[in-house]
Scaffold this motif. Structure first.
Motif, PDB file in Angstrom:
ATOM      1  N   CYS A 186       0.844  -1.192   0.000  1.00 16.18           N
ATOM      2  CA  CYS A 186       0.000   0.000   0.000  1.00 16.18           C
ATOM      3  C   CYS A 186       0.878   1.240   0.000  1.00 16.18           C
ATOM      4  O   CYS A 186       2.008   1.219   0.514  1.00 16.18           O
ATOM      5  N   TRP A 187       0.362   2.323  -0.555  1.00 13.53           N
ATOM      6  CA  TRP A 187       1.106   3.576  -0.642  1.00 13.53           C
ATOM      7  C   TRP A 187       0.110   4.734  -0.699  1.00 13.53           C
ATOM      8  O   TRP A 187      -1.051   4.551  -1.075  1.00 13.53           O
ATOM      9  N   PRO A 188       0.540   5.938  -0.316  1.00 19.03           N
ATOM     10  CA  PRO A 188      -0.348   7.104  -0.423  1.00 19.03           C
ATOM     11  C   PRO A 188      -0.733   7.365  -1.877  1.00 19.03           C
ATOM     12  O   PRO A 188       0.036   7.078  -2.797  1.00 19.03           O
ATOM     13  N   VAL A 189      -1.915   7.885  -2.079  1.00 19.14           N
ATOM     14  CA  VAL A 189      -2.398   8.133  -3.436  1.00 19.14           C
ATOM     15  C   VAL A 189      -1.463   9.115  -4.139  1.00 19.14           C
ATOM     16  O   VAL A 189      -1.002  10.102  -3.558  1.00 19.14           O
ATOM     17  N   VAL A 190      -1.193   8.836  -5.406  1.00 16.88           N
ATOM     18  CA  VAL A 190      -0.271   9.654  -6.188  1.00 16.88           C
ATOM     19  C   VAL A 190      -0.832   9.816  -7.594  1.00 16.88           C
ATOM     20  O   VAL A 190      -1.822   9.196  -7.983  1.00 16.88           O
ATOM     21  N   GLY A 191      -0.154  10.639  -8.364  1.00 15.79           N
ATOM     22  CA  GLY A 191      -0.441  10.758  -9.786  1.00 15.79           C
ATOM     23  C   GLY A 191      -1.757  11.451 -10.097  1.00 15.79           C
ATOM     24  O   GLY A 191      -2.230  12.329  -9.366  1.00 15.79           O
ATOM     25  N   LEU A 192      -2.353  11.020 -11.215  1.00 11.01           N
ATOM     26  CA  LEU A 192      -3.597  11.626 -11.671  1.00 11.01           C
ATOM     27  C   LEU A 192      -4.727  11.435 -10.674  1.00 11.01           C
ATOM     28  O   LEU A 192      -5.601  12.294 -10.532  1.00 11.01           O
ATOM     29  N   TYR A 193      -4.728  10.311  -9.997  1.00 14.55           N
ATOM     30  CA  TYR A 193      -5.792  10.036  -9.024  1.00 14.55           C
ATOM     31  C   TYR A 193      -5.747  11.047  -7.878  1.00 14.55           C
ATOM     32  O   TYR A 193      -6.785  11.558  -7.450  1.00 14.55           O
ATOM     33  N   ARG A 194      -4.556  11.353  -7.408  1.00 14.60           N
ATOM     34  CA  ARG A 194      -4.427  12.301  -6.306  1.00 14.60           C
ATOM     35  C   ARG A 194      -4.807  13.715  -6.740  1.00 14.60           C
ATOM     36  O   ARG A 194      -5.390  14.469  -5.954  1.00 14.60           O
ATOM     37  N   ARG A 195      -4.478  14.081  -7.965  1.00 17.68           N
ATOM     38  CA  ARG A 195      -4.741  15.448  -8.428  1.00 17.68           C
ATOM     39  C   ARG A 195      -6.151  15.632  -8.984  1.00 17.68           C
ATOM     40  O   ARG A 195      -6.501  16.741  -9.386  1.00 17.68           O
ATOM     41  N   ASP A 196      -6.941  14.589  -9.019  1.00 16.50           N
ATOM     42  CA  ASP A 196      -8.292  14.700  -9.563  1.00 16.50           C
ATOM     43  C   ASP A 196      -9.135  15.621  -8.673  1.00 16.50           C
ATOM     44  O   ASP A 196      -9.236  15.395  -7.464  1.00 16.50           O
ATOM     45  N   PRO A 197      -9.743  16.673  -9.230  1.00 17.82           N
ATOM     46  CA  PRO A 197     -10.517  17.609  -8.389  1.00 17.82           C
ATOM     47  C   PRO A 197     -11.721  16.955  -7.734  1.00 17.82           C
ATOM     48  O   PRO A 197     -12.146  17.372  -6.658  1.00 17.82           O
ATOM     49  N   ARG A 198     -12.285  15.923  -8.363  1.00 15.73           N
ATOM     50  CA  ARG A 198     -13.433  15.250  -7.755  1.00 15.73           C
ATOM     51  C   ARG A 198     -13.018  14.468  -6.506  1.00 15.73           C
ATOM     52  O   ARG A 198     -13.777  14.382  -5.535  1.00 15.73           O
ATOM     53  N   LEU A 199     -11.813  13.910  -6.524  1.00 15.42           N
ATOM     54  CA  LEU A 199     -11.311  13.240  -5.325  1.00 15.42           C
ATOM     55  C   LEU A 199     -11.042  14.254  -4.216  1.00 15.42           C
ATOM     56  O   LEU A 199     -11.357  13.998  -3.041  1.00 15.42           O
ATOM     57  N   ARG A 200     -10.466  15.390  -4.566  1.00 18.37           N
ATOM     58  CA  ARG A 200     -10.214  16.428  -3.557  1.00 18.37           C
ATOM     59  C   ARG A 200     -11.515  16.943  -2.962  1.00 18.37           C
ATOM     60  O   ARG A 200     -11.598  17.231  -1.761  1.00 18.37           O
ATOM     61  N   LEU A 201     -12.550  17.075  -3.788  1.00 18.13           N
ATOM     62  CA  LEU A 201     -13.851  17.494  -3.276  1.00 18.13           C
ATOM     63  C   LEU A 201     -14.406  16.460  -2.300  1.00 18.13           C
ATOM     64  O   LEU A 201     -14.937  16.811  -1.234  1.00 18.13           O
ATOM     65  N   THR A 202     -14.274  15.187  -2.633  1.00 20.59           N
ATOM     66  CA  THR A 202     -14.743  14.130  -1.745  1.00 20.59           C
ATOM     67  C   THR A 202     -13.989  14.151  -0.421  1.00 20.59           C
ATOM     68  O   THR A 202     -14.584  14.013   0.655  1.00 20.59           O
ATOM     69  N   GLN A 203     -12.675  14.334  -0.471  1.00 20.86           N
ATOM     70  CA  GLN A 203     -11.879  14.394   0.754  1.00 20.86           C
ATOM     71  C   GLN A 203     -12.317  15.557   1.640  1.00 20.86           C
ATOM     72  O   GLN A 203     -12.472  15.408   2.861  1.00 20.86           O
ATOM     73  N   GLY A 204     -12.509  16.718   1.045  1.00 22.51           N
ATOM     74  CA  GLY A 204     -12.924  17.881   1.826  1.00 22.51           C
ATOM     75  C   GLY A 204     -14.291  17.698   2.459  1.00 22.51           C
ATOM     76  O   GLY A 204     -14.501  18.062   3.625  1.00 22.51           O
ATOM     77  N   LEU A 205     -15.236  17.134   1.709  1.00 21.20           N
ATOM     78  CA  LEU A 205     -16.576  16.920   2.256  1.00 21.20           C
ATOM     79  C   LEU A 205     -16.559  15.911   3.401  1.00 21.20           C
ATOM     80  O   LEU A 205     -17.253  16.094   4.413  1.00 21.20           O
ATOM     81  N   ILE A 206     -15.775  14.858   3.263  1.00 14.90           N
ATOM     82  CA  ILE A 206     -15.715  13.845   4.317  1.00 14.90           C
ATOM     83  C   ILE A 206     -15.085  14.424   5.587  1.00 14.90           C
ATOM     84  O   ILE A 206     -15.574  14.206   6.708  1.00 14.90           O
ATOM     85  N   LEU A 207     -13.998  15.182   5.449  1.00 15.67           N
ATOM     86  CA  LEU A 207     -13.366  15.780   6.625  1.00 15.67           C
ATOM     87  C   LEU A 207     -14.296  16.775   7.318  1.00 15.67           C
ATOM     88  O   LEU A 207     -14.400  16.795   8.552  1.00 15.67           O
ATOM     89  N   THR A 208     -14.992  17.584   6.536  1.00 12.51           N
ATOM     90  CA  THR A 208     -15.951  18.527   7.118  1.00 12.51           C
ATOM     91  C   THR A 208     -17.084  17.791   7.806  1.00 12.51           C
ATOM     92  O   THR A 208     -17.546  18.185   8.893  1.00 12.51           O
ATOM     93  N   SER A 209     -17.546  16.699   7.202  1.00 14.36           N
ATOM     94  CA  SER A 209     -18.621  15.909   7.796  1.00 14.36           C
ATOM     95  C   SER A 209     -18.197  15.324   9.138  1.00 14.36           C
ATOM     96  O   SER A 209     -18.952  15.360  10.115  1.00 14.36           O
ATOM     97  N   LEU A 210     -16.977  14.788   9.210  1.00 20.14           N
ATOM     98  CA  LEU A 210     -16.504  14.210  10.461  1.00 20.14           C
ATOM     99  C   LEU A 210     -16.399  15.269  11.560  1.00 20.14           C
ATOM    100  O   LEU A 210     -16.767  15.022  12.721  1.00 20.14           O
ATOM    101  N   PHE A 211     -15.918  16.464  11.209  1.00 19.86           N
ATOM    102  CA  PHE A 211     -15.786  17.531  12.198  1.00 19.86           C
ATOM    103  C   PHE A 211     -17.155  17.983  12.707  1.00 19.86           C
ATOM    104  O   PHE A 211     -17.362  18.120  13.924  1.00 19.86           O
ATOM    105  N   LEU A 212     -18.107  18.207  11.799  1.00 15.98           N
ATOM    106  CA  LEU A 212     -19.431  18.659  12.212  1.00 15.98           C
ATOM    107  C   LEU A 212     -20.151  17.605  13.036  1.00 15.98           C
ATOM    108  O   LEU A 212     -20.824  17.924  14.023  1.00 15.98           O
TER     109      LEU A 212
END
Length: 245
Positions: free
Chosen positions: A82-108
């Motif tokens: 296993c390794w941290p996400v890299v490349g096109l998958y990491r830079r995909d804006p839809r993935l970044r949006l999902t990460q931000g929404l999940i982190l905000t959801s956990l905090f709220l």
């Protein structure tokens, strides 16, 4: 209130489990590692021994991706990396949006649970219904955010981090992966639904209960515990009966 403070933490645990596990999507690729009719030789100087293989051995690789980690495993084997996400998958804006929404959801959701737990009836004689209901509102908002994140990821699951289709067709070295939803997504969906249920239950705290009134004095409410008039129950004189076995 009890329903809310049970379902909301359970939903938070499930969404957090989904966020940290790398099984949001899975796929497999079949690779050939031995050509038909290959000849294997071994032996010392001047001597040789040949073994001809008449079949093609296939190596099946299992690929799984999460929000922050990707894994690769050989089927029917303990080999896994296993390794941290890299490349096109990491830079995909839809993935970044999902990460931000999940982190905000956990905090709220965590903030809403703290507000609700310290102000519900279980730990205080007079619950602050407004504070508990506000916590429920935060939990509902967290559930909506996590559902949105899961919907964005599921809708774009097969296209996240993938190169242009024309480049894939013209490049024979790119192996096709049949991607499909994995277990972490189902944990996330279940946790989000539980957050919605728990937050909705806490929202009912905004509605204050209506007690019956005392017949002799309509302005005084009836005690909800003993169902009698306060003017009677507040009398200092009480009768004590001793019962011996």
């Amino acid at each position: 209130m009890v329903t809310g403070i049970v379902f909301a933490p359970l939903g938070l645990v499930l969404v957090f489990t989904a966020a940290i596990t790398p099984q949001w999507r899975e796929g497999q690729a079949r690779l050939g590692v031995a050509a038909s009719g290959s000849l294997l030789r071994s032996g010392g100087k001047g001597q040789g021994m040949g073994v001809r293989s008449g079949s093609v051995e296939a190596l099946v690789l299992l690929r799984s991706d999460g929000l922050w980690e990707s894994c690769l495993q050989v089927e029917n084997s303990e080999l896994k990396q296993c390794w941290p996400v890299v490349g096109l998958y990491r830079r995909d804006p839809r993935l970044r949006l999902t990460q931000g929404l999940i982190l905000t959801s956990l905090f709220l959701c965590g903030t809403g649970i703290v507000l609700a737990c310290i102000r519900v009836r279980c730990w205080t004689d007079i619950p602050l219904r407004g504070v508990a209901a506000t916590g429920g509102l935060l939990v509902v908002t967290a559930g909506l955010l996590s559902l949105t994140a899961l919907g964005v990821y599921t809708h774009n699951l097969a296209r996240l981090g993938m190169p242009d289709s024309s480049k894939v067709v013209n490049n024979p070295r790119v192996h096709h992966l049949s991607l499909h939803p994995a277990g972490s997504l189902y944990f996330g969906w279940l946790g989000s639904c539980l957050q919605m249920l728990g937050g909705s239950a806490l929202l009912f705290s905004f509605k204050r209960p209506r007690y019956a009134t005392c017949p002799s004095c309509p302005k005084l409410p009836v005690c909800p515990a003993c169902r009698s008039c306060p003017e009677i129950t507040n009398q200092p004189d009480t009768d004590v009966y001793e019962v011996s076995c």
